[in-house]
Design an enzyme around this catalytic site. Structure first.
Site, short mmCIF file in Angstrom:
data_model
loop_
_atom_site.label_atom_id
_atom_site.label_comp_id
_atom_site.label_asym_id
_atom_site.label_seq_id
_atom_site.Cartn_x
_atom_site.Cartn_y
_atom_site.Cartn_z
N LYS A 16 0.84 -1.22 0.00
CA LYS A 16 0.00 0.00 0.00
C LYS A 16 0.87 1.26 0.00
O LYS A 16 0.64 2.18 -0.76
CB LYS A 16 -0.93 0.01 1.23
N ARG A 91 -9.47 1.15 8.70
CA ARG A 91 -8.97 -0.13 9.20
C ARG A 91 -10.07 -0.99 9.79
O ARG A 91 -9.84 -2.12 10.17
CB ARG A 91 -8.01 0.13 10.34
N ARG A 127 11.73 -5.78 4.70
CA ARG A 127 11.47 -4.33 4.51
C ARG A 127 12.43 -3.49 5.35
O ARG A 127 12.70 -3.79 6.51
CB ARG A 127 10.03 -4.00 4.90
N ARG A 160 11.24 -1.68 10.88
CA ARG A 160 10.15 -1.31 11.79
C ARG A 160 10.05 -2.32 12.91
O ARG A 160 10.19 -3.52 12.69
CB ARG A 160 8.83 -1.26 11.01
N ARG A 171 -0.45 -8.80 13.58
CA ARG A 171 -1.03 -7.83 12.64
C ARG A 171 -1.91 -8.53 11.61
O ARG A 171 -2.96 -8.02 11.23
CB ARG A 171 0.10 -7.06 11.93
P1 AP5 Z 1 4.83 -1.65 1.79
O1 AP5 Z 1 4.51 -0.79 0.61
O2 AP5 Z 1 5.58 -1.04 2.92
O3 AP5 Z 1 3.49 -2.39 2.31
P2 AP5 Z 1 2.24 -1.84 3.12
O4 AP5 Z 1 1.03 -2.52 2.57
O5 AP5 Z 1 2.23 -0.35 3.15
O6 AP5 Z 1 2.58 -2.46 4.53
P3 AP5 Z 1 2.45 -1.86 6.01
O7 AP5 Z 1 3.16 -2.87 6.89
O8 AP5 Z 1 2.94 -0.45 6.10
O9 AP5 Z 1 0.95 -1.92 6.24
P4 AP5 Z 1 0.24 -1.93 7.56
O10 AP5 Z 1 -1.14 -1.71 7.07
O11 AP5 Z 1 0.44 -3.10 8.43
O12 AP5 Z 1 0.96 -0.75 8.41
P5 AP5 Z 1 0.60 0.77 8.66
O13 AP5 Z 1 1.86 1.54 8.54
O14 AP5 Z 1 -0.60 1.21 7.91
O15 AP5 Z 1 5.63 -2.93 1.24
C1 AP5 Z 1 6.13 -3.91 2.13
C2 AP5 Z 1 7.52 -4.40 1.63
O16 AP5 Z 1 7.36 -5.10 0.40
C3 AP5 Z 1 8.52 -3.26 1.32
O17 AP5 Z 1 9.80 -3.66 1.68
C4 AP5 Z 1 8.41 -3.07 -0.22
O18 AP5 Z 1 9.63 -2.60 -0.76
C5 AP5 Z 1 8.09 -4.49 -0.67
N1 AP5 Z 1 7.18 -4.52 -1.83
C6 AP5 Z 1 6.08 -3.76 -2.03
N2 AP5 Z 1 5.46 -4.12 -3.18
C7 AP5 Z 1 6.20 -5.16 -3.69
C8 AP5 Z 1 6.07 -5.98 -4.87
N3 AP5 Z 1 5.06 -5.81 -5.74
N4 AP5 Z 1 6.99 -6.94 -5.08
C9 AP5 Z 1 8.03 -7.13 -4.18
N5 AP5 Z 1 8.21 -6.37 -3.07
C10 AP5 Z 1 7.29 -5.41 -2.83
O19 AP5 Z 1 0.15 0.71 10.21
C11 AP5 Z 1 1.07 0.44 11.23
C12 AP5 Z 1 0.34 0.48 12.57
O20 AP5 Z 1 -0.21 1.81 12.78
C13 AP5 Z 1 -0.86 -0.45 12.71
O21 AP5 Z 1 -0.49 -1.76 13.10
C14 AP5 Z 1 -1.68 0.28 13.79
O22 AP5 Z 1 -1.13 0.07 15.07
C15 AP5 Z 1 -1.47 1.75 13.43
N6 AP5 Z 1 -2.51 2.26 12.51
C16 AP5 Z 1 -2.28 2.77 11.25
N7 AP5 Z 1 -3.43 3.16 10.69
C17 AP5 Z 1 -4.41 2.87 11.60
C18 AP5 Z 1 -5.82 3.03 11.58
N8 AP5 Z 1 -6.47 3.53 10.51
N9 AP5 Z 1 -6.52 2.62 12.67
C19 AP5 Z 1 -5.89 2.13 13.75
N10 AP5 Z 1 -4.55 1.95 13.83
C20 AP5 Z 1 -3.81 2.31 12.75
#
Ligand code: AP5
Length: 220
Positions: A16, A91, A127, A160, A171
């Site tokens: 994402k 979420r 990552r 991270r 998660r």
């Molecule tokens: P990446 O693009 O980083 O993936 P992502 O889907 O953004 O993963 P996240 O782990 O950031 O998602 P998340 O939803 O768990 O975390 P968030 O930060 O929102 O890609 C991942 C890896 O793969 C990278 O190394 C990239 O280079 C590689 N990659 C990407 N595409 C690829 C491809 N096609 N082929 C090969 N490699 C690839 O949330 C973190 C925390 O914040 C949550 O756990 C929660 O505690 C809190 N939080 C955030 N938003 C909320 C909310 N709305 N409500 C409540 N709590 C929240």
């Protein structure tokens, strides 16, 4: 011209953040990542950061009211942008309902980046990210030119805390329980799309761009 809100959905590690950054650049959209905003609050040690640090490190969701306030503020900003790409919000169904109430005039388009679980585990374990500019890398799939250093700003790349194996499984559990129902929320409204996220970054971007371009052309 009405501004659209593109919601990127998908399991942790689906890509994402990677794709949201590219879409924002390509279509002049404001990229809003609740995860990135919360992580920067934690790094800066703000009141909000102190409240959410442990929750995030355990892989749980931060209370709705806190993230809803972040989104409320963001959606009022960025007057120079043509729309928004949300990464990490909504979420759960309560957050999705909230978004409907504030973005009525804009229209929400939800796109699920569909990726298999073994693949996301590979992605999350490798990552690395730049704590200074937020750029995302992968030690195998998209490495930096100099190992451990950001290509853009030279800062030291870090892993991270919530990418540790035991937190990743929590998660994924939270995703299945709380976030998966959001897919049904949008598909029942008809503004829902899916792209196959098991492909290369460029191929996934192409699939997403085709969908966004359709709506952006309608806005002209
Ligand atoms: P990446 O693009 O980083 O993936 P992502 O889907 O953004 O993963 P996240 O782990 O950031 O998602 P998340 O939803 O768990 O975390 P968030 O930060 O929102 O890609 C991942 C890896 O793969 C990278 O190394 C990239 O280079 C590689 N990659 C990407 N595409 C690829 C491809 N096609 N082929 C090969 N490699 C690839 O949330 C973190 C925390 O914040 C949550 O756990 C929660 O505690 C809190 N939080 C955030 N938003 C909320 C909310 N709305 N409500 C409540 N709590 C929240």
């Amino acid at each position: 011209m009405s501004r659209k809100v593109y919601v990127l959905l998908g399991v942790p590690g689906a890509g994402k953040g990677t794709q949201a950054k590219r879409l924002a650049g390509e279509f002049n959209l404001a990229h809003v990542s609740t995860g990135e905003i919360l992580r920067s609050e934690v790094r800066e040690g703000t009141e909000l950061g102190k409240k959410v640090k442990e929750i995030m490190e355990a892989g749980e969701l931060v209370p709705d009211d806190l993230v809803i306030e972040i989104i409320r503020c963001c959606l009022q900003n960025f007057p120079d942008k043509d729309g928004f790409v949300l990464d990490g919000f909504p979420r759960n169904v309560r957050q999705a309902r909230y978004l409907e109430t504030v973005s009525d005039a804009m229209g929400v388009i939800a796109i699920n980046i569909d990726v298999e679980e073994e693949e996301v585990i590979r992605r999350l374990s490798g990552r690395r990210f730049c704590p200074s500019c937020g750029k995302i890398y992968h030690i195998h799939f998209s490495p930096s030119r100099e190992a451990g250093r950001c290509d853009d700003c030279g800062a030291r790349l870090v892993q991270r805390k919530d990418d540790r194996e035991e937190v990743v499984s929590e998660r994924l559990r939270v995703y299945r329980e709380k976030t998966f129902p959001v897919l049904h929320f949008y598909s029942s409204k008809g503004n829902y799309f899916e792209v196959d996220g098991n492909r290369s970054v460029d191929e996934v971007f192409e699939g997403l761009s085709e969908i966004v371009a359709r709506f952006e052309d309608d806005c002209l």
